[in-house]
Structures are given as structure tokens and as C-alpha cells.
Design an enzyme around this catalytic site. Structure first.
Site, PDB file in Angstrom:
ATOM      1  N   TYR A 164       0.453   0.403  13.644  1.00  0.00           N
ATOM      2  CA  TYR A 164       0.509   0.597  12.552  1.00  0.00           C
ATOM      3  C   TYR A 164       0.288   2.016  12.231  1.00  0.00           C
ATOM      4  O   TYR A 164       1.077   2.772  11.405  1.00  0.00           O
ATOM      5  CB  TYR A 164      -0.397  -0.172  11.658  1.00  0.00           C
ATOM      6  CG  TYR A 164      -0.054  -0.162  10.001  1.00  0.00           C
ATOM      7  CD1 TYR A 164       0.912  -0.828   9.507  1.00  0.00           C
ATOM      8  CD2 TYR A 164      -0.947   0.655   9.607  1.00  0.00           C
ATOM      9  CE1 TYR A 164       1.200  -0.454   8.138  1.00  0.00           C
ATOM     10  CE2 TYR A 164      -0.849   1.206   8.256  1.00  0.00           C
ATOM     11  CZ  TYR A 164       0.352   0.373   7.517  1.00  0.00           C
ATOM     12  OH  TYR A 164       0.558   0.725   6.018  1.00  0.00           O
ATOM     13  N   GLU A 165      -0.884   2.523  12.883  1.00  0.00           N
ATOM     14  CA  GLU A 165      -1.520   3.944  12.888  1.00  0.00           C
ATOM     15  C   GLU A 165      -0.780   5.043  13.406  1.00  0.00           C
ATOM     16  O   GLU A 165      -1.199   5.260  14.739  1.00  0.00           O
ATOM     17  CB  GLU A 165      -3.001   3.754  12.957  1.00  0.00           C
ATOM     18  CG  GLU A 165      -3.841   3.255  11.950  1.00  0.00           C
ATOM     19  CD  GLU A 165      -3.927   3.888  10.862  1.00  0.00           C
ATOM     20  OE1 GLU A 165      -4.172   5.034  11.020  1.00  0.00           O
ATOM     21  OE2 GLU A 165      -3.966   3.470   9.523  1.00  0.00           O
ATOM     22  N   GLU A 216     -12.358   2.186   3.836  1.00  0.00           N
ATOM     23  CA  GLU A 216     -12.224   3.439   4.668  1.00  0.00           C
ATOM     24  C   GLU A 216     -10.748   3.828   4.627  1.00  0.00           C
ATOM     25  O   GLU A 216     -10.550   5.098   4.405  1.00  0.00           O
ATOM     26  CB  GLU A 216     -12.623   3.264   6.068  1.00  0.00           C
ATOM     27  CG  GLU A 216     -12.120   4.401   7.066  1.00  0.00           C
ATOM     28  CD  GLU A 216     -12.813   5.903   6.603  1.00  0.00           C
ATOM     29  OE1 GLU A 216     -12.210   6.788   6.804  1.00  0.00           O
ATOM     30  OE2 GLU A 216     -14.047   5.761   6.112  1.00  0.00           O
ATOM     31  N   VAL A 248      -0.159   1.284   1.774  1.00  0.00           N
ATOM     32  CA  VAL A 248       1.029   0.537   1.518  1.00  0.00           C
ATOM     33  C   VAL A 248       2.278   1.266   1.556  1.00  0.00           C
ATOM     34  O   VAL A 248       2.387   2.362   0.940  1.00  0.00           O
ATOM     35  CB  VAL A 248       1.037  -0.265  -0.081  1.00  0.00           C
ATOM     36  CG1 VAL A 248       2.196  -0.954   0.114  1.00  0.00           C
ATOM     37  CG2 VAL A 248      -0.310  -1.151  -0.131  1.00  0.00           C
ATOM     38  N   GLY A 300       4.354  -1.442  -5.513  1.00  0.00           N
ATOM     39  CA  GLY A 300       4.932  -2.097  -6.815  1.00  0.00           C
ATOM     40  C   GLY A 300       5.279  -3.345  -6.723  1.00  0.00           C
ATOM     41  O   GLY A 300       5.771  -4.090  -7.480  1.00  0.00           O
ATOM     42  N   GLN A 301       5.006  -4.005  -5.465  1.00  0.00           N
ATOM     43  CA  GLN A 301       5.390  -5.533  -5.103  1.00  0.00           C
ATOM     44  C   GLN A 301       4.014  -6.357  -5.141  1.00  0.00           C
ATOM     45  O   GLN A 301       3.963  -7.351  -4.771  1.00  0.00           O
ATOM     46  CB  GLN A 301       6.054  -5.307  -3.900  1.00  0.00           C
ATOM     47  CG  GLN A 301       7.408  -4.971  -4.076  1.00  0.00           C
ATOM     48  CD  GLN A 301       8.043  -4.922  -2.534  1.00  0.00           C
ATOM     49  OE1 GLN A 301       7.674  -5.873  -1.770  1.00  0.00           O
ATOM     50  NE2 GLN A 301       9.011  -4.263  -2.437  1.00  0.00           N
ATOM     51  N   GLY A 358      -0.984  -3.977  -2.647  1.00  0.00           N
ATOM     52  CA  GLY A 358      -2.255  -3.286  -2.769  1.00  0.00           C
ATOM     53  C   GLY A 358      -2.990  -4.341  -3.625  1.00  0.00           C
ATOM     54  O   GLY A 358      -4.420  -4.378  -3.111  1.00  0.00           O
ATOM     55  N   ASN A 361      -4.081  12.457  -6.040  1.00  0.00           N
ATOM     56  CA  ASN A 361      -3.542  11.392  -5.747  1.00  0.00           C
ATOM     57  C   ASN A 361      -3.561  10.550  -7.253  1.00  0.00           C
ATOM     58  O   ASN A 361      -4.102   9.496  -7.219  1.00  0.00           O
ATOM     59  CB  ASN A 361      -4.141  10.403  -4.582  1.00  0.00           C
ATOM     60  CG  ASN A 361      -3.094   9.306  -4.238  1.00  0.00           C
ATOM     61  OD1 ASN A 361      -2.073   9.032  -5.004  1.00  0.00           O
ATOM     62  ND2 ASN A 361      -3.436   8.796  -2.967  1.00  0.00           N
ATOM     63  N   TYR A 420      -6.354   2.233  -9.375  1.00  0.00           N
ATOM     64  CA  TYR A 420      -7.746   2.049  -9.298  1.00  0.00           C
ATOM     65  C   TYR A 420      -8.259   1.517 -10.554  1.00  0.00           C
ATOM     66  O   TYR A 420      -8.683   0.642 -10.866  1.00  0.00           O
ATOM     67  CB  TYR A 420      -8.438   3.062  -8.451  1.00  0.00           C
ATOM     68  CG  TYR A 420      -7.782   3.121  -7.082  1.00  0.00           C
ATOM     69  CD1 TYR A 420      -7.263   2.097  -6.187  1.00  0.00           C
ATOM     70  CD2 TYR A 420      -8.219   4.319  -6.593  1.00  0.00           C
ATOM     71  CE1 TYR A 420      -6.849   2.303  -4.786  1.00  0.00           C
ATOM     72  CE2 TYR A 420      -7.421   4.660  -5.321  1.00  0.00           C
ATOM     73  CZ  TYR A 420      -6.838   3.489  -4.517  1.00  0.00           C
ATOM     74  OH  TYR A 420      -6.575   3.784  -3.239  1.00  0.00           O
TER      75      TYR A 420
END
Length: 163
Positions: free
Chosen positions: A20-21, A82, A86, A92-93, A96, A123, A130
Site C-alpha cells: 500500500y505504501e 499517524e 483514502v 465520498g463513499q 474515511g 488541506n 474532520y
């Protein structure tokens, strides 16, 4: 509670995080460091969201990496987020929100007083999510500080001598 969704969340494996990273020039993490610091000596924990179902998983579409800290003010542990990501195609699904729901579950299970994280000041879409969606409070009176590499080594000059 969400009845069904086109994705699911589970704890990550070392192979998941390594895949993934994707490393960029500024990233120092390697699959070996992930294996050592997330799985052999778990300094942090990772949740991954996948498209599909647990029986027929698709690709990883979201990540939440966290660790525990401690608050002298509350006398309880806290959960520090940390890294949250997404896949832009999946925003938008509810991915998150689902990752935060899992973090909330972990925080409740560990009796954490709070969940903390940082967001880059530019951001605004994330800040809006949030604050407006999650109801998070901006910690404007705090400023992040950091020491790295040679700065950490420089702390040696302050060490007390042994008796």
C-alpha cells in the site's frame, strides 16, 4: 450502523502495508522497517480498507495507521492517528468515516480519552471533513515540533554523566 458497503476493513499485515505504501524519494520506510516496527515490535498499528468483501477482497482503498500515547491531563491513554489515506477514486463513499469508526472502536476498547492527529493547514477538504462530518475540534493553540537524525544526535550533549 451501515448495513452493507462495497468495502470492508481489517487489520493490516506487513505485506499489505508494504504494497500500500508506495515509496517516494522522501519516504524512508521500507518493507523491512514496517515488518520490524509494526509487526515484530508493534510501535504502531494499521487498519486497511479493501474493496470487495472479506471472502472476495479487492484492492486496498484506505489506510489508518495509529499508535497509543498517554495524557498527563486525563490520566488515560490516547490514540494518535499517524496517517490516514483514502484512494481519491473512493473518496465520498464513506471509507474515511468507516476507518474513523474502527479507530473509535479501538479507542473505546482501550479506554482512550481522545483521538489526536494532525492535518496540513492547506488541506481544507480534510479539515472540513474532520470538523463538519466528524465534529473534531481544531487544536489551534498547539504547534507541532520535531527533531530528526542529527538533531536527535545533538541531544547527546545534554546527557547527564553516570555516577
Amino acid at each position: 450502523m451501515v448495513a452493507s458497503s462495497p468495502y470492508f476493513i481489517r487489520p493490516a499485515t506487513v505485506e499489505d502495508v508494504a504494497i500500500y505504501e508506495k515509496a517516494e524519494d522522501s519516504v524512508k520506510a521500507t518493507p523491512e522497517l514496517y515488518r520490524k516496527n509494526l509487526f515484530e515490535t508493534p510501535y504502531a498499528h494499521t487498519l486497511l480498507a479493501f474493496s470487495g468483501t472479506p471472502d472476495a477482497p479487492g484492492k486496498a482503498i484506505g489506510l489508518a495507521m495509529y499508535f497509543f500515547n498517554y495524557s498527563t491531563w486525563t490520566g488515560k491513554p490516547g490514540l494518535y492517528l499517524e496517517d490516514l489515506f483514502v484512494d481519491p477514486a473512493c473518496r465520498g463513499q464513506g471509507v474515511g468515516k468507516a476507518l474513523f469508526a474502527e479507530l473509535g472502536k479501538v479507542a473505546e476498547e482501550k479506554d482512550c480519552a481522545r483521538i489526536d492527529w494532525q492535518v496540513l493547514k492547506w488541506n481544507q477538504p480534510s479539515i472540513d471533513f474532520y470538523e463538519k462530518t466528524l465534529g473534531a475540534t481544531a487544536m489551534t493553540e498547539w504547534m507541532g515540533m520535531r527533531l530528526e537524525g542529527s538533531q536527535i544526535e545533538n541531544l547527546r550533549k545534554f546527557r547527564l554523566t553516570s555516577s
